[in-house]
Design an enzyme around this catalytic site. Structure first.
Site, PDB file in Angstrom:
ATOM      1  N   ARG A 138       0.819  -1.214   0.000  1.00  0.00           N
ATOM      2  CA  ARG A 138       0.000   0.000   0.000  1.00  0.00           C
ATOM      3  C   ARG A 138       0.854   1.266   0.000  1.00  0.00           C
ATOM      4  O   ARG A 138       0.840   2.013  -0.953  1.00  0.00           O
ATOM      5  CB  ARG A 138      -1.028  -0.003   1.128  1.00  0.00           C
ATOM      6  CG  ARG A 138      -2.119  -1.055   0.927  1.00  0.00           C
ATOM      7  CD  ARG A 138      -3.329  -0.779   1.785  1.00  0.00           C
ATOM      8  NE  ARG A 138      -4.433  -1.682   1.448  1.00  0.00           N
ATOM      9  CZ  ARG A 138      -5.335  -1.470   0.504  1.00  0.00           C
ATOM     10  NH1 ARG A 138      -5.266  -0.383  -0.233  1.00  0.00           N
ATOM     11  NH2 ARG A 138      -6.293  -2.335   0.273  1.00  0.00           N
ATOM     12  N   HIS A 183       0.074  -9.305   5.244  1.00  0.00           N
ATOM     13  CA  HIS A 183       0.673  -8.724   4.039  1.00  0.00           C
ATOM     14  C   HIS A 183       2.123  -9.151   3.836  1.00  0.00           C
ATOM     15  O   HIS A 183       2.710  -8.785   2.807  1.00  0.00           O
ATOM     16  CB  HIS A 183       0.568  -7.199   4.065  1.00  0.00           C
ATOM     17  CG  HIS A 183      -0.734  -6.702   3.533  1.00  0.00           C
ATOM     18  ND1 HIS A 183      -0.918  -6.324   2.225  1.00  0.00           N
ATOM     19  CD2 HIS A 183      -1.943  -6.552   4.125  1.00  0.00           C
ATOM     20  CE1 HIS A 183      -2.168  -5.940   2.031  1.00  0.00           C
ATOM     21  NE2 HIS A 183      -2.812  -6.073   3.182  1.00  0.00           N
ATOM     22  N   ARG A 190     -13.631 -10.667   5.846  1.00  0.00           N
ATOM     23  CA  ARG A 190     -12.469 -10.667   4.959  1.00  0.00           C
ATOM     24  C   ARG A 190     -12.430 -11.894   4.063  1.00  0.00           C
ATOM     25  O   ARG A 190     -11.675 -11.931   3.093  1.00  0.00           O
ATOM     26  CB  ARG A 190     -11.177 -10.613   5.783  1.00  0.00           C
ATOM     27  CG  ARG A 190     -11.030  -9.384   6.662  1.00  0.00           C
ATOM     28  CD  ARG A 190      -9.767  -9.494   7.501  1.00  0.00           C
ATOM     29  NE  ARG A 190      -9.640  -8.429   8.480  1.00  0.00           N
ATOM     30  CZ  ARG A 190      -9.016  -7.275   8.275  1.00  0.00           C
ATOM     31  NH1 ARG A 190      -8.481  -7.028   7.093  1.00  0.00           N
ATOM     32  NH2 ARG A 190      -8.914  -6.371   9.232  1.00  0.00           N
TER      33      ARG A 190
END
EC number: 3.1.3.16
Length: 496
Positions: free
Chosen positions: A274, A303, A399
């Site tokens: 990101r 991540h 999610r």
């Protein structure tokens, strides 16, 4: 539960619509959709999703489900996005965006074969759509590559990137004037490295690989759950997601002091993706880890994985600043990061949260094999992906991976394992932190103004060895160079 800012905005919008005239419920739902679309355009995804939900309750359509799915995708709620895409397709099987949304959610979850099926459906309906064809072709490449990688993974003689690196063969150009790592990491080197990064300059590839290789060899030696002792009267700091926001990471050190043997830190996962300064962020952390191995700790987040890095920018950034070989080296290294930490036998720290199943013990966690990509279920999955919920029991995760766990789950698990409270990260919070479950669970998130659009504060936690009560320090975002978040992300699939 107290009303949030989002609730207040939604209520105001709905009140304004009630003051207007409309012929029927269908028109009213359309007016709410228009308002939601504007909030989506303004990147206020929480409000947009809630308004789409109100419109769906009034008059459900494929478009409304498709729009809410897109808002959920932006919020990384892939499970909810999948459900909405399914509903959109069920209402209107010709609604092409429904297939797009479902494919994007499956891509984010690493379910590339399922995504490919939906892209095939889009291409069949829209054979002249260049964007659809490009997505289909790219997804096909990923599926083929996965098959190839699965085939060669059975080759036990295959060497790791670490084993094939020849750092001595990497030449240093005469023009290079950055930090030089001749032997062991020193404090002077790390501080010079930070200064170099702040000036938007690179560490030479040779030194970057040297740092990464040393870090790889070190984390391989660590247990899955690292146990930390904070002495009486000594401070310890816990930080949450940083997500490549290098300049905000530096601000944490400005506020709270640089890491040292007397100022230890734990960073609780999601160092990269990101933010478009993930390379600078991760090498700064690696530098401190190598400098202070017993006073600087790093835990794996969801991540720190191959799929996320391909979608959300880290792989693209490493390739742009270094090489594909370094991407592969990071993939191998991230697999060895510890999954959690235990502080003074009383504070359990992991990136995501607790478990789908009762009865998980600290010993079960210690025995978990972490040298892999995150699975879709099990202890490792839950540690990286799960979230707390306010109600008792467990619920499927919005999610699409992990679970949502309630206060009763946390209380029982803490009692069973002799834990006072759980610290986790993984979720943006307006103030950078939030208390859950009667003080037995805390979220800390350290990326302020996440993605340059959320207007949230960041925060970090401090404790002392003789006072484990968490103390929170919120902080605001600081300026960074004019490179937007997600600059290196995979734009083809809408991940920027």
């Amino acid at each position: 539960m107290a009303a949030t800012i989002t609730d207040d905005i939604v209520a105001t919008v709905l009140e304004s619509i009630e003051e207007k005239s409309y012929e029927d419920e269908k028109e009213k739902a359309g007016m709410i959709k228009d308002e939601a679309n504007q909030f989506f355009k303004d990147q206020v995804y929480d409000v947009a999703a809630d308004l789409y939900s109100v419109a769906i309750e009034i008059h459900p359509t494929a478009v409304l489900y498709g729009n809410r799915a897109q808002a959920y995708l932006k919020k990384e709620l892939y499970g909810s996005a999948l459900e909405d895409a399914d509903n959109a397709i069920a209402i209107d099987p010709s609604y092409v965006k429904g297939f797009y949304r479902r494919a994007t959610a499956n891509m984010a979850l690493g379910r590339f074969k399922k995504a490919l099926t939906d892209y095939q459906a889009v291409v069949k309906v829209c054979p002249n759509d260049k964007d659809a064809r490009a997505k289909f072709d790219e997804c096909s490449k990923i599926v083929r590559r996965q098959k190839f990688e699965a085939a060669i993974s059975t080759d036990h003689d295959k060497k790791t990137v670490a084993e094939t690196l020849d750092i001595n063969a990497m030449a240093i150009e005469d023009s290079y004037d950055g930090p030089r790592l001749e032997d062991k990491i020193t404090k002077e080197f790390v501080l010079q490295l930070i200064k170099t990064f702040k000036n938007q300059q690179k560490l030479h590839k040779k030194y970057a690989f040297k740092m990464l290789l040393e870090f790889y060899n070190y984390v391989k030696s660590l247990p899955t759950m690292v146990e930390i002792t904070v002495p009486t009267g000594k401070k310890f700091t816990i930080c949450g997601d940083v997500h490549g926001q290098f300049y905000d990471l530096c601000n944490i050190f400005e506020i709270n002091g640089y890491p040292s043997e007397t100022n230890p830190y734990l960073f609780n996962g999601d160092f990269v993706d990101r933010g478009s300064f993930s390379v600078e962020t991760i090498f700064t952390m690696i530098g401190f880890k190598l400098l202070y191995p017993n006073h600087f700790f790093m835990s794996r987040g969801n991540h720190e994985s191959d799929v996320m890095n391909k979608m959300y920018g880290f792989e693209g950034e490493v390739k742009a600043k270094y090489t594909q070989q370094m991407c592969d080296m990071f993939t191998e290294t991230f697999c060895w990061l510890p999954l959690c930490h235990l502080i003074n036998e009383k504070i359990f720290v992991c990136h995501g949260g607790l478990f789908k199943e009762d009865g998980v013990t600290l010993e079960d966690i210690r025995k978990t094999d972490r040298n892999r990509q995150p699975p879709d279920e099990g202890i490792m999955c839950d540690l990286l992906w799960s979230d707390p919920q306010p109600i008792n029991g467990r619920s499927p995760s919005k999610r699409g991976v992990g679970c949502q766990f309630g206060p009763d789950v946390t209380s029982k698990w803490c009692e069973t394992n002799g834990i006072e409270y759980v610290v986790r990260s993984h979720e943006v919070k307006p103030e950078g932190y939030e208390m859950h479950h009667n003080g037995q669970c805390f979220t800390v998130f350290s990326a302020p103004n996440y993605c340059d659009q959320m207007n949230n504060k960041g925060a970090f936690i401090t404790i002392t060895g003789d006072n484990l009560t968490p103390r929170f320090t919120p902080f605001d975002a600081v300026p960074h160079p004019k490179l937007p978040p997600m600059a290196y992300a995979n734009s083809l699939f809408g991940f920027n």
